[in-house]
Motif scaffolding. Structure first.
Motif, short mmCIF file in Angstrom:
data_model
loop_
_atom_site.label_atom_id
_atom_site.label_comp_id
_atom_site.label_asym_id
_atom_site.label_seq_id
_atom_site.Cartn_x
_atom_site.Cartn_y
_atom_site.Cartn_z
N MET A 24 -12.76 24.20 -6.35
CA MET A 24 -12.29 24.97 -5.20
C MET A 24 -11.10 25.83 -5.62
O MET A 24 -10.00 25.32 -5.80
N THR A 59 -7.58 4.94 2.96
CA THR A 59 -8.42 5.28 1.80
C THR A 59 -7.65 6.15 0.83
O THR A 59 -7.60 5.89 -0.37
N LEU A 102 -6.70 18.33 2.71
CA LEU A 102 -6.90 17.00 2.14
C LEU A 102 -7.97 16.19 2.85
O LEU A 102 -8.77 15.53 2.20
N ALA A 103 -7.98 16.29 4.16
CA ALA A 103 -8.96 15.51 4.93
C ALA A 103 -10.36 15.83 4.43
O ALA A 103 -11.13 14.95 4.06
N MET A 109 -4.48 6.48 0.46
CA MET A 109 -3.38 5.79 -0.21
C MET A 109 -3.89 4.78 -1.23
O MET A 109 -3.32 4.62 -2.30
N PHE A 125 -7.30 25.40 -4.94
CA PHE A 125 -6.43 24.41 -5.56
C PHE A 125 -5.89 24.80 -6.92
O PHE A 125 -5.17 24.05 -7.54
N LEU A 143 -8.01 14.12 -9.00
CA LEU A 143 -8.72 14.76 -7.91
C LEU A 143 -8.23 16.18 -7.67
O LEU A 143 -9.02 17.10 -7.47
N MET A 186 -17.86 11.43 -5.55
CA MET A 186 -17.32 10.31 -6.33
C MET A 186 -17.44 9.02 -5.50
O MET A 186 -16.67 8.83 -4.56
N THR A 210 0.83 -1.21 0.00
CA THR A 210 0.00 0.00 0.00
C THR A 210 0.86 1.26 0.00
O THR A 210 0.65 2.18 -0.79
N LEU A 215 -4.49 12.56 10.19
CA LEU A 215 -5.62 11.77 9.69
C LEU A 215 -5.78 10.48 10.46
O LEU A 215 -4.80 9.84 10.83
N TYR A 227 -6.62 4.83 -2.92
CA TYR A 227 -7.14 5.48 -4.11
C TYR A 227 -6.20 6.55 -4.62
O TYR A 227 -6.60 7.45 -5.33
N GLY A 228 -4.98 6.41 -4.24
CA GLY A 228 -3.97 7.39 -4.62
C GLY A 228 -3.90 7.63 -6.11
O GLY A 228 -3.63 8.73 -6.57
N LEU A 255 -16.41 6.18 -5.56
CA LEU A 255 -15.19 5.43 -5.30
C LEU A 255 -14.59 5.75 -3.95
O LEU A 255 -14.01 4.90 -3.29
N PHE A 256 -14.72 6.99 -3.57
CA PHE A 256 -14.06 7.41 -2.34
C PHE A 256 -14.84 7.10 -1.08
O PHE A 256 -14.39 7.38 0.00
N PHE A 310 1.27 3.90 -3.12
CA PHE A 310 1.00 5.33 -2.98
C PHE A 310 2.22 6.15 -3.42
O PHE A 310 2.09 7.11 -4.17
N GLN A 342 -8.01 5.06 9.08
CA GLN A 342 -8.90 4.61 8.02
C GLN A 342 -8.90 5.56 6.82
O GLN A 342 -8.88 5.14 5.68
N ARG A 343 -8.85 6.84 7.11
CA ARG A 343 -8.81 7.81 6.02
C ARG A 343 -7.49 7.78 5.28
O ARG A 343 -7.43 7.96 4.08
N LEU A 368 -11.09 17.23 1.70
CA LEU A 368 -11.18 16.90 0.29
C LEU A 368 -11.57 15.43 0.10
O LEU A 368 -12.41 15.12 -0.75
N ILE A 369 -11.00 14.57 0.89
CA ILE A 369 -11.34 13.16 0.77
C ILE A 369 -12.84 12.98 0.95
O ILE A 369 -13.50 12.32 0.16
N ASP A 370 -13.39 13.64 1.97
CA ASP A 370 -14.80 13.48 2.23
C ASP A 370 -15.65 14.13 1.15
O ASP A 370 -16.59 13.53 0.64
N LYS A 371 -15.30 15.35 0.77
CA LYS A 371 -16.05 16.04 -0.28
C LYS A 371 -16.04 15.23 -1.55
O LYS A 371 -17.05 15.02 -2.19
N ALA A 372 -14.85 14.80 -1.91
CA ALA A 372 -14.72 14.01 -3.13
C ALA A 372 -15.48 12.70 -2.98
O ALA A 372 -16.12 12.23 -3.90
N SER A 395 -16.22 3.95 -0.65
CA SER A 395 -16.29 2.50 -0.49
C SER A 395 -15.56 1.98 0.74
O SER A 395 -15.93 0.96 1.28
N GLN A 396 -14.55 2.69 1.16
CA GLN A 396 -13.80 2.17 2.32
C GLN A 396 -14.02 2.97 3.58
O GLN A 396 -13.46 2.65 4.61
N THR A 397 -14.78 4.02 3.52
CA THR A 397 -14.93 4.85 4.72
C THR A 397 -16.21 4.53 5.47
O THR A 397 -17.12 3.98 4.93
#
Lengths: 183, 183
Positions: free
Chosen positions: B176, B157, A165-166, B159, B179, B168, A176, A139, B150, B161-162, A178-179, A143, B153-154, A168-172, A181-183
DNA sequence: TGTTAATTTCAGAAATTACTGAAATGACAG
DNA sequence: CTGTCATTTCAGTAATTTCTGAAATTAACA
């Protein structure tokens, strides 16, 4: 070659840190010296600036070349080899990380895969631990390989705005699937 | 304590790699042993499993404790100290990265700031190089500190979906404004 | 080709780091 | 407090790594 106080300190610091970084003092000093010198230096200049033997310089430069951390330049009408470090610091970081991965991570990843190949040993916990470790390294290196692929400018943007980024992960993730599926 | 073939190889590999990782062979072996053993081990068990001296074990454990890489456990009615590694591999990674940063990066960052404080030296190139380096390290450690914050778990995620990160950045950048400012 | 200047190699010396056994210290139970 | 068991310390030794000087090799050029 004579060094100013600051230059001297910089060079000595890199020498001291060398041992913590897995290179030796001399190699650290040579690198530091090349790093702060605009002009490429030849072995003789390095030798006299650092007060080390000519052969030690040679071995140090060889080591730095193995790490791909220095560039060799030649001048017309001059037989000597001149060395510099790249101007672009991000390029240096990329090289450093790539080489450290090659030396410090890859051999272990191979070994773990090899141990798994030879089949389960009956020690369930130990087997699980090894394959967990292998997965984690995969993993991390996965990355890393993605990051490595980014152009420098994007990498810097990503890092500079890392604090967002934190979110962003949630917003995305919301936008999306895909993001999520693991949260 | 007797080790299976696989366990033996695992332990020996970590011993060999130890030198590349800035720890010594024994420390690497002790860590590897604790890592694959479900049950906490005491110093005597480690000593006999690795065929090293009791005092060497003691020093190795001290080192690992300094790195915060092992947990000390005690059993009621047993005077001996027992050691394990955390079950959570990500926790181990966090500790490892934090400690390496502390030992390998922070002292250099301090030194660079100190050199800058003492003012420009007249060597424009060298001065610029040092402050560029300081800035780069600040960017990297800043990013690291965000990642460290972070939850695991995040982080996983992110990494995992890196590979979608490059896209992204741009997509987020479009939505935004923050960025896009540096691209 | 031979001459000269530069780099590399390498065996031994020097320096550093790791390891051991013995002695000291610490911790607990009675 | 005393005896026992466990851990730590530390001085000496062993092993490893780094560095040097001398010799060998390589490269450029006349």
């Amino acid at each position: 070659m004579t060094l100013s106080n600051t230059q001297q300190e910089f060079v000595l610091h890199f020498g001291e840190m060398g041992s913590r970084w897995g290179i030796n003092r001399t190699v650290g000093q040579i690198y530091a010296l090349l790093f702060i010198c605009k002009k490429p230096l030849n072995a003789e200049e390095i030798t006299s600036a650092l007060h080390i033997s000519r052969s030690n310089t040679s071995m140090g430069l060889k080591e730095l070349q193995a790490w791909q951390l220095v560039r060799l330049k030649r001048r017309p009408g001059d037989r000597r080899d001149y060395f510099t470090t790249p101007d672009d610091l991000w390029e240096i970081v990329r090289t450093l990380v790539a080489e450290r991965k090659k030396r410090e991570i890859d051999p272990t990843l191979s070994k773990l895969r090899e141990l798994e190949m030879h089949g389960p040993t009956g020690d369930d916990y130990g087997d699980a631990r090894i394959s967990e470790l292998r997965e984690l390294i995969e993993t991390l290196t996965g990355f890393y390989e993605e990051m490595e692929r980014l152009e420098t400018q994007r990498l810097v943007t990503l890092m500079t705005y890392g604090s967002r980024l934190a979110g962003l992960i949630d917003k995305a993730g919301a936008a999306m699937p895909l993001f999520t599926s693991q949260t």
